[in-house]
Scaffold this motif. Sequence first.
Motif: not given
Length: 181
Positions: A38-51, A62-65, A114-116
């Motif tokens: 039914f569902s296939v999910v790759v848990p990811e989050e967007t982060i801000i990197e300071k350059k 990736q939350l769970y590589p 919930l987290k993603i």
Amino acid sequence: MIQKKRWYIIQTYSGYENSVKDDLMRRVDSMGMNDFIFSVVVPEETIIEKKEKGKEKEKIKQLYPGYVFVEMIVTDESWFVVRNTPRVTGFLGSSGGGTKPVPLAPEEIKQILLKIGVISKPKYDHFIEKEVEILSGPYQGLKGVVSGVDNDQAKLVVEIDLFGRATPTEVNAHEVKSTEW
């Protein structure tokens, strides 16, 4: 025995999680497995990197590589489709040799979803200024009006009548029912 859909974790080559997701969804469509996978999910989050020089850059992390989550009913056919998708190394919780995988507990997958942002916490604002009956706990059977809501903690503040006074009492949202429905 009727099996119900459950969530499982697929192990993949690290860095190929999204291609495994895409390949698996194509295989589900082409092999007619829509009633089992039914569902296939790759848990990811967007982060801000300071350059350097104060520049910011958005990056998807990736939350769970090396892992992909799949909601499915495990049959010999559905297990075969997932297991033989390119770059899938196996199921987490399966010892190999054809043994079926162990599903995630509902509480575990709920926290991840919930987290993603796949699912959201229920809101209880519709209870405000409504009369409810308390179903369990020390105030079971008492009725009162909801004066406040904490959606994060799933708590309601109910004004109940104790000794002739309106007394604010905190109760879990699942311990009340509306008397107006």
